[in-house]
Write an enzyme that holds these catalytic residues in place. Structure first.
Site, short mmCIF file in Angstrom:
data_model
loop_
_atom_site.label_atom_id
_atom_site.label_comp_id
_atom_site.label_asym_id
_atom_site.label_seq_id
_atom_site.Cartn_x
_atom_site.Cartn_y
_atom_site.Cartn_z
N PHE A 249 82.15 -59.91 28.16
CA PHE A 249 81.85 -59.48 29.61
C PHE A 249 82.99 -59.16 30.31
O PHE A 249 82.75 -58.63 31.44
CB PHE A 249 80.68 -60.17 30.10
CG PHE A 249 79.55 -61.01 29.37
CD1 PHE A 249 78.80 -60.20 28.86
CD2 PHE A 249 79.71 -62.16 29.34
CE1 PHE A 249 77.68 -60.86 27.89
CE2 PHE A 249 78.50 -63.04 28.37
CZ PHE A 249 77.81 -62.05 27.94
N GLY A 479 79.67 -60.53 19.87
CA GLY A 479 78.36 -60.85 19.45
C GLY A 479 77.49 -59.64 19.68
O GLY A 479 76.09 -59.86 19.93
N THR A 480 78.03 -58.69 19.62
CA THR A 480 77.28 -57.23 19.89
C THR A 480 76.72 -56.67 18.65
O THR A 480 75.96 -55.69 18.78
CB THR A 480 78.48 -56.14 20.64
OG1 THR A 480 79.47 -56.38 20.02
CG2 THR A 480 78.58 -56.69 21.92
N GLY A 718 79.00 -45.16 23.75
CA GLY A 718 79.16 -46.56 24.10
C GLY A 718 78.02 -47.13 24.94
O GLY A 718 77.65 -46.54 25.77
N GLY A 720 77.65 -50.83 25.74
CA GLY A 720 77.92 -52.17 26.10
C GLY A 720 77.71 -52.37 27.57
O GLY A 720 77.14 -53.60 27.89
N GLU A 721 77.69 -51.49 28.47
CA GLU A 721 77.66 -51.64 29.82
C GLU A 721 76.66 -50.94 30.62
O GLU A 721 76.19 -51.31 31.62
CB GLU A 721 79.25 -51.29 30.44
CG GLU A 721 79.95 -52.52 30.09
CD GLU A 721 81.51 -52.12 30.15
OE1 GLU A 721 82.14 -52.49 31.02
OE2 GLU A 721 82.07 -51.56 29.34
MO1 MOS Z 1 84.00 -55.02 29.84
S1 MOS Z 1 84.00 -55.69 31.70
O1 MOS Z 1 85.17 -53.50 30.02
O2 MOS Z 1 84.66 -56.27 28.73
#
Ligand code: MOS
Length: 761
Positions: A249, A479-480, A718, A720-721
C-alpha cells in the site's frame, strides 16, 4: 503496423497462481527466510520525540545470554557519506536512521540495535536496553494545528511534474459572482498502511562486498540501488529477493531504516541477520498518510456551473525530511471551472516522515472536493450527480487543456446511477429510513480518479523444447496478481495457452523494472513482457525463413502475414495451410531453448499530446443508527473506466480492495498520537481499526470496456489505487444524506455523529 493480439488469455478470470501456495503456507515471505547461522536483530526505539542520544550503557546487556552484539551510534562504523543528507543517494530517497549520528526526531526511531541468537533474546535485550539510553531532550512540535504558523511552501515539483501551487483565472472574482458558495475546512488524520505482512529483511554478506537481502519491498531494483549507495557498492554486488509480498500500500515502496540496519548488523557480526518489525515498530518507522488541514471555497451559479474552486492543503512532514501528499492536484482537473486555485504547505512535526499511502493525493484530496460539491448541490437544490454532469471536464485544465487519452466518466455516472437506483433517492437529508423505521438511510455518490503512471521496464522470455515458456522480470507481486496477469499477457503476445507460461519475479537477477507503486506495474512491466514475448514470437516464426536474427522488416512482415495461436503458427490469409508448432520451429534452430529480451518505455509524444487518467463513479447506501451514531455501509456500486482489465477476477479484487481501503479511511482509521509525548497510542492492530468482514457488504464493481492503446500497447491504465478514491466523499455524502450532519474531519466515528446530535439538541 501492429495488429491487435488475439485476446485468448487476457481478461479471463484465472485464479491467482500464488493462491494455493499462500493458503497452504508454502509461499515463503521475507521474514521466513531462515538461513544457516541466522542471528536476530531487534531495534531499540527512541523514547523521546526530539533531542539527542547522550549515552547508551550497554555493558550489562552485552553480557546477557545469547546477545551477540549491541549496535549504537557510538560503535557503528561510518558508512560512505553521500550527497543529499545522511546516506541519501537520491533526492527522492527517504532520510533514514542507521545509527550514523545521535539525533532523535521522533518516538520509535531506531537508536540502537540488539543482535542475539534467538528472536526472544533480542526482544528481551532490546527492552532492557531502552531504559539505559540517556537523552538530551529538546522541545518537539507534536500538534499540526498548534504549529500551523510554521507552515512553509515546499520546493516543487510534486506528484512528478506538478507545481506546488496553481492559480487559474480569478477565484475571488468567481466567488463574488457565485449564487451559492461553500467555505468550509476539511481535514484528514494520520493513517498507517498496516499491511498484513510485517516489514522484514534478512541480510547476508559474502565477504565484505557482496550483499544479498531478502526484503519485503515493493521495489527490488530500487532497493538494490539504494543499498548499493548506502554501502558504497556497485549495484551488481547487491542482490535483492522478494518472491512474495503480503501487501504494501505504499509503505514498502521506499527503503526505510530497518533494511540497511539488518545489513549493517550482518556485516558487524559476520552472520546473516534477520530484522522483522513488530507492529509497534512498523507504525513510526515506515511512513503513514500525513495529517492534513484542507480549507475549501467553492462557488457556483444558480444553474450549477462552477465559478470558483479553491483548495488549500496544509499537512505534516517530519522535522528532518520532506514528503508532500499531492492532495489538491486532482482538484485542478476533475471539474470544469474557469477559476481554480490550489496550494500545498508543510509543517514540520516530530513524527516519522509521512509517505505514499494507497492513492496518495487523490484518496485524501477528493474527500473535501467531493463533499464540497455535495454541499453545493444541497445549497443549489440540485441533484449532486447532475451538478457533476454540468461541470464535466472535457479536457485536462491542469495540463494545458490537453485531451484525455480516454475518458468515459459520463458513462460511469450513467451506469452507476442505474445499477444503484439513484433515482430512488429523496433529495432532503434525513428523509429516508429502513423499512422497520429504525435506521436512517443515506445515499451518496462521488467521482473517482487516478492518474496513469508509466515507467520504463524490461523483461525476458524463453521458450523451451517442451513448449513451456518462462518469462522473467524483476518486478513484485504485492498480493495483487502480478504472477497471474503477466502470464496472461505473455500467453497472448506469444500465442500459446496461459498454462504453458510460467512468470517469475522478485529477483534482481531478472531484468530491471520500476517500483510497484502508483498503480504502474501492469502498464509498465506488462508492456515489457508483451514486447519480450512478441520478440520471441518473431524469432520463432523467423525460423520459417531460416532467419538466425529477425530484422525489423522481417518482423513486420511476419506480424502482418502470420498468426500464432494455441502454440502454432499459420499464414494469416491462408486458413487451409498446415500449421507449424512453435516447438517444431525451435527444434529447427537446434537449440535447447530460445531466449529473447524485451523492453518498453513510455514515449514523450503521447505524454505531450494527451492527459492520461482513470475515472470512476462511486455510489453507496449507508445506514446510520440515530441512537448509537454508528454508520454502516449497506450497499456499494462502483463503476470504473480504467483501461483494459487483464483478469476479471484479480481486477475485481483490486477494486473491491480499494473500496474497502476507502471504507476504512472514512469510518475507522486514525493513527492517534499523544500530543504531549509524541507517542503513537494505537500502534497495534487491536487499537488501530481497519474494516473487518462485518463492516463490508458485497461490493458491486463494474468495469467499462476501454482499450486505450495511446497509454501502452497492452491498453492498461492501472487499477491498484483508483478504487480508494471517491470513497470518503461518497460515504461522507451518504452519511450527511442520512443524518443531516456534515462531518468534515475523517474518520466519521460515532462520537462525531452523536456529538453533533448533542450540539443540535
Ligand atoms: Mo502506492 S501508495 O504508489 O504503493
Amino acid at each position: 503496423m501492429t495488429s491487435p493480439a488475439p485476446a485468448a488469455a487476457i481478461g479471463q478470470p484465472l485464479d491467482r497462481r500464488d493462491g494455493r501456495l499462500k493458503v497452504t503456507g508454502r509461499a515463503r515471505y521475507s521474514a521466513e527466510m531462515n538461513l544457516r547461522g541466522l542471528a536476530h536483530g531487534v531495534i531499540v526505539p527512541a523514547a523521546i520525540p526530539k533531542g539527542r542520544v547522550e549515552s547508551i550503557d550497554a555493558a550489562e546487556i552485552e553480557r546477557m545470554p545469547g546477545v551477540i552484539a549491541v549496535l549504537t551510534p557510538f560503535n557503528v562504523p561510518k558508512l560512505p557519506d553521500l550527497p543529499g543528507g545522511v546516506n541519501q543517494t537520491r533526492p527522492t530517497d527517504k532520510k533514514i536512521s542507521i545509527l550514523q549520528n545521535t539525533e532523535v526526531h521522533y518516538v520509535g526511531q531506531p537508536v540502537a540495535l540488539v543482535v542475539a541468537e534467538t528472536f526472544e533474546q533480542a526482544v528481551d535485550a532490546s527492552a532492557r536496553l531502552g531504559p539505559r539510553v540517556r537523552y538530551a531532550t529538546e522541545t518537539p512540535a507534536l500538534d499540526l494545528a498548534a504549529a500551523m504558523g510554521t507552515a512553509y511552501a515546499p520546493k516543487g515539483p510534486i506528484s512528478r511534474d506538478r507545481p506546488v501551487d496553481s492559480n487559474e483565472g480569478n477565484v475571488e472574482a468567481g466567488l463574488a459572482a457565485a449564487a451559492q458558495t461553500v467555505r468550509e475546512a476539511y481535514g484528514t488524520p494520520m493513517e498507517t498502511h498496516c499491511a498484513m505482512e510485517p516489514h522484514a529483511t534478512v541480510a547476508v554478506w559474502e565477504g565484505t562486498d557482496r550483499l544479498t537481502v531478502f526484503d519485503a519491498t515493493q521495489g527490488i531494483h530500487s532497493t538494490r540501488k539504494r543499498m548499493a549507495g548506502i554501502f558504497g557498492l556497485p549495484p551488481e554486488n547487491v542482490r535483492v529477493l522478494c518472491p512474495f509480498l503480503g501487501g504494501g500500500f505504499g509503505s514498502k515502496g521506499p527503503v526505510w531504516s530497518h533494511t540497511p540496519l539488518a545489513a549493517v548488523a550482518a556485516r558487524q557480526v559476520g552472520r546473516p541477520v534477520k530484522l522483522v518489525l513488530g507492529r509497534r515498530e512498523n507504525f513510526p518507522n515506515t511512513g503513514f498518510r500525513p495529517e492534513t488541514v484542507m480549507p475549501v471555497a467553492f462557488g457556483a451559479t444558480a444553474e450549477g456551473k462552477l465559478t470558483a474552486v479553491r483548495h488549500d492543503v496544509t499537512m505534516q512532514t517530519s522535522d528532518f525530511d520532506e514528503f508532500v501528499e499531492p492532495a489538491a492536484v486532482a482538484t485542478r482537473m476533475l471539474y470544469d471551472c474557469p477559476n481554480i486555485a490550489t496550494s500545498h504547505r508543510l509543517v514540520r512535526t516530530n513524527y516519522g516522515t509521512p509517505n505514499y499511502m494507497r492513492a496518495p493525493g487523490e484518496a485524501s484530496g477528493l474527500f473535501p472536493l467531493e463533499c464540497a460539491m455535495d454541499e453545493l448541490a444541497y445549497k443549489l437544490k440540485l441533484d449532486p450527480l447532475e451538478l457533476r454532469r454540468r461541470n464535466y471536464a472535457e479536457t485536462d485544465l491542469s495540463d494545458k487543456g490537453r485531451p484525455w487519452s480516454s475518458k468515459n466518466l459520463r458513462e460511469c455516472y450513467r451506469v452507476g446511477a442505474e445499477k444503484f437506483g439513484w433515482d430512488r433517492r429523496r433529495p432532503e437529508p434525513r428523509s429516508m429510513r429502513t423499512p422497520d423505521g429504525r435506521l436512517l438511510v443515506g445515499y451518496g455518490m462521488a467521482t473517482a480518479t487516478y492518474p496513469v503512471r508509466r515507467s520504463a521496464s524490461k523483461a525476458r522470455a524463453r521458450m523451451l523444447r517442451d513448449g513451456n515458456v518462462v518469462v522473467q522480470a524483476g518486478t513484485q507481486d504485492l498480493g495483487t496478481g502480478t504472477y497471474t496477469v503477466m502470464a496472461q499477457i505473455a500467453a497472448d503476445a506469444l500465442g500459446v495457452p496461459a498454462d504453458r507460461v510460467r512468470f517469475e519475479l522478485g529477483d534482481t537477477d531478472f531484468p530491471e523494472t520500476p517500483v510497484s507503486g502508483g498503480s504502474q506495474t501492469c502498464a509498465s512491466t506488462g508492456s515489457a513482457v508483451q514486447a519480450a514475448c512478441r520478440n520471441l514470437r518473431s524469432q520463432l516464426v523467423g525460423m520459417l525463413f531460416d532467419a538466425k536474427e529477425v530484422p525489423p522488416s522481417l518482423a513486420e512482415y511476419i506480424e502482418n502475414n502470420y498468426v500464432v495461436s494455441g502454440g502454432e503458427v499459420r499464414p494469416r490469409f491462408d486458413p487451409d495451410a498446415k500449421a507449424v508448432s512453435l516447438t517444431d520451429l525451435l527444434a529447427r534452430s537446434g537449440q535447447d531453448f530460445l531466449e529473447v529480451a524485451g523492453e518498453w518505455k513510455p514515449g514523450p509524444p503521447e505524454q505531450e499530446t494527451h492527459s492520461m487518467h482513470s475515472f470512476g463513479a462511486q455510489f453507496c447506501e449507508v445506514h446510520v443508527d440515530p441512537d448509537l451514531g454508528t454508520a454502516r455501509v449497506a450497499r456499494w456500486v462502483g463503476v470504473f473506466s480504467a483501461g483494459r482489465m487483464l483478469n476479471a477476477k484479480t481486477a475485481r479484487s483490486q477494486l473491491i480492495g480499494g473500496i474497502v481501503f476507502g471504507i476504512g479511511m472514512t469510518l475507522h482509521e486514525e493513527t492517534v498520537a499523544d500530543r504531549r509525548l509524541g507517542r503513537l497510542v494505537n500502534a497495534n492492530l487491536s487499537d488501530y481499526h481497519v474494516p473487518v468482514n462485518a463492516d463490508v457488504p458485497d461490493l458491486d464493481v463494474t468495469f467499462l470496456e476501454e482499450n486505450d492503446t495511446l497509454i501502452n500497447p497492452v491498453g492498461v491504465k492501472g487499477i491498484g489505487e483508483i478504487g480508494v478514491t471517491g470513497v470518503p466523499g461518497a460515504l461522507g455524502n451518504a452519511i450527511f444524506h442520512a443524518t443531516g450532519i456534515r462531518v468534515r474531519h475523517l474518520p466519521i466515528t460515532p462520537d462525531k455523529l452523536l456529538g453533533a446530535y448533542a450540539a443540535a439538541a
